[in-house]
Design a protein around this motif. Structure first.
Motif, PDB file in Angstrom:
ATOM      1  N   VAL A  32     -16.516   5.605  69.792  1.00  0.00           N
ATOM      2  CA  VAL A  32     -15.541   5.810  68.729  1.00  0.00           C
ATOM      3  C   VAL A  32     -14.212   6.092  69.409  1.00  0.00           C
ATOM      4  O   VAL A  32     -14.142   6.912  70.318  1.00  0.00           O
ATOM      5  CB  VAL A  32     -15.937   6.984  67.821  1.00  0.00           C
ATOM      6  N   ASN A  51     -14.774   2.832  64.717  1.00  0.00           N
ATOM      7  CA  ASN A  51     -16.104   2.999  65.274  1.00  0.00           C
ATOM      8  C   ASN A  51     -16.376   1.940  66.343  1.00  0.00           C
ATOM      9  O   ASN A  51     -15.533   1.101  66.648  1.00  0.00           O
ATOM     10  CB  ASN A  51     -17.160   3.003  64.169  1.00  0.00           C
ATOM     11  N   TRP A  52     -17.581   1.964  66.893  1.00  0.00           N
ATOM     12  CA  TRP A  52     -17.864   1.154  68.062  1.00  0.00           C
ATOM     13  C   TRP A  52     -17.713  -0.334  67.788  1.00  0.00           C
ATOM     14  O   TRP A  52     -17.245  -1.092  68.640  1.00  0.00           O
ATOM     15  CB  TRP A  52     -19.271   1.451  68.578  1.00  0.00           C
ATOM     16  N   SER A  56     -15.566  -0.064  61.003  1.00  0.00           N
ATOM     17  CA  SER A  56     -15.173   1.098  60.210  1.00  0.00           C
ATOM     18  C   SER A  56     -13.948   1.747  60.826  1.00  0.00           C
ATOM     19  O   SER A  56     -13.927   2.069  62.012  1.00  0.00           O
ATOM     20  CB  SER A  56     -16.318   2.114  60.158  1.00  0.00           C
ATOM     21  N   THR A  57     -12.922   1.897  60.011  1.00  0.00           N
ATOM     22  CA  THR A  57     -11.705   2.564  60.457  1.00  0.00           C
ATOM     23  C   THR A  57     -11.318   3.633  59.437  1.00  0.00           C
ATOM     24  O   THR A  57     -11.589   3.485  58.239  1.00  0.00           O
ATOM     25  CB  THR A  57     -10.524   1.591  60.619  1.00  0.00           C
ATOM     26  N   GLY A 105     -21.363   4.611  68.843  1.00  0.00           N
ATOM     27  CA  GLY A 105     -20.509   5.467  68.031  1.00  0.00           C
ATOM     28  C   GLY A 105     -20.322   4.891  66.639  1.00  0.00           C
ATOM     29  O   GLY A 105     -19.366   4.167  66.368  1.00  0.00           O
ATOM     30  N   VAL A 106     -21.234   5.237  65.750  1.00  0.00           N
ATOM     31  CA  VAL A 106     -21.241   4.669  64.409  1.00  0.00           C
ATOM     32  C   VAL A 106     -20.292   5.412  63.483  1.00  0.00           C
ATOM     33  O   VAL A 106     -19.518   4.796  62.724  1.00  0.00           O
ATOM     34  CB  VAL A 106     -22.662   4.689  63.821  1.00  0.00           C
ATOM     35  N   PHE A 107     -20.333   6.737  63.549  1.00  0.00           N
ATOM     36  CA  PHE A 107     -19.588   7.548  62.592  1.00  0.00           C
ATOM     37  C   PHE A 107     -18.243   7.965  63.177  1.00  0.00           C
ATOM     38  O   PHE A 107     -18.162   8.512  64.265  1.00  0.00           O
ATOM     39  CB  PHE A 107     -20.406   8.775  62.204  1.00  0.00           C
ATOM     40  N   VAL A 108     -17.214   7.740  62.417  1.00  0.00           N
ATOM     41  CA  VAL A 108     -15.863   8.031  62.851  1.00  0.00           C
ATOM     42  C   VAL A 108     -15.518   9.477  62.528  1.00  0.00           C
ATOM     43  O   VAL A 108     -15.762   9.942  61.422  1.00  0.00           O
ATOM     44  CB  VAL A 108     -14.867   7.083  62.149  1.00  0.00           C
ATOM     45  N   SER A 109     -14.949  10.163  63.486  1.00  0.00           N
ATOM     46  CA  SER A 109     -14.544  11.552  63.281  1.00  0.00           C
ATOM     47  C   SER A 109     -13.027  11.672  63.271  1.00  0.00           C
ATOM     48  O   SER A 109     -12.332  10.979  64.028  1.00  0.00           O
ATOM     49  CB  SER A 109     -15.104  12.452  64.386  1.00  0.00           C
TER      50      SER A 109
END
Length: 128
Positions: A32, A51-52, A56-57, A105-109
């Motif tokens: 990510v 994300n990877w 997803s942004t 890194g699936v989930f964006v923080s």
């Protein structure tokens, strides 16, 4: 892995800049990637993250609709395209990675504490 941010500079209000964040010493392909910024006298602020896969942004409210984050796997680089710049976008911009080669890194923080590798920062100044 190390990150190198570049592309900062001086722009006029309403103009555009593109920031780059390149990785060396390792691949960013499973990471990510995020951008944060810090203006003088202010706390570090979340700007955008991806994300990877690039599928997803997430964007901070102040930049939604004006900034676009993308990644180029072949160049091990992420890009932050900044348009319709405003004087309040003036800040040092930092790229960061949640670097863990063992997982995707699936989930964006949006939290800076979730990123374990940071670049050196690049200054963006927007004049009115």
């Amino acid at each position: 892995v190390q990150l190198q941010a570049s592309g900062g500079g001086l722009a006029q209000a309403g103009g555009s800049l593109r920031l780059s964040c390149s990785g060396s010493g390792g691949t960013l392909s499973s990471d990510v990637m995020g951008w944060f910024r810090q203006a003088p006298g202010k706390e570090r602020e979340f700007v955008a993250a991806i994300n990877w896969s690039g599928g997803s942004t997430v964007y901070g409210d102040p930049v939604k609709g004006r900034f676009t984050l993308s990644r180029d796997f072949s160049k091990n680089t992420v890009y932050l395209q900044m348009s319709s710049l405003k004087p309040e976008d003036t800040a040092v911009y930092y790229c960061a990675a949640h670097h863990d080669p063992t997982t995707l890194g699936v989930f964006v923080s949006t939290l800076s504490a979730d990123y374990n590798v940071w670049g050196q920062g690049t200054l963006v100044t927007v004049s009115s």
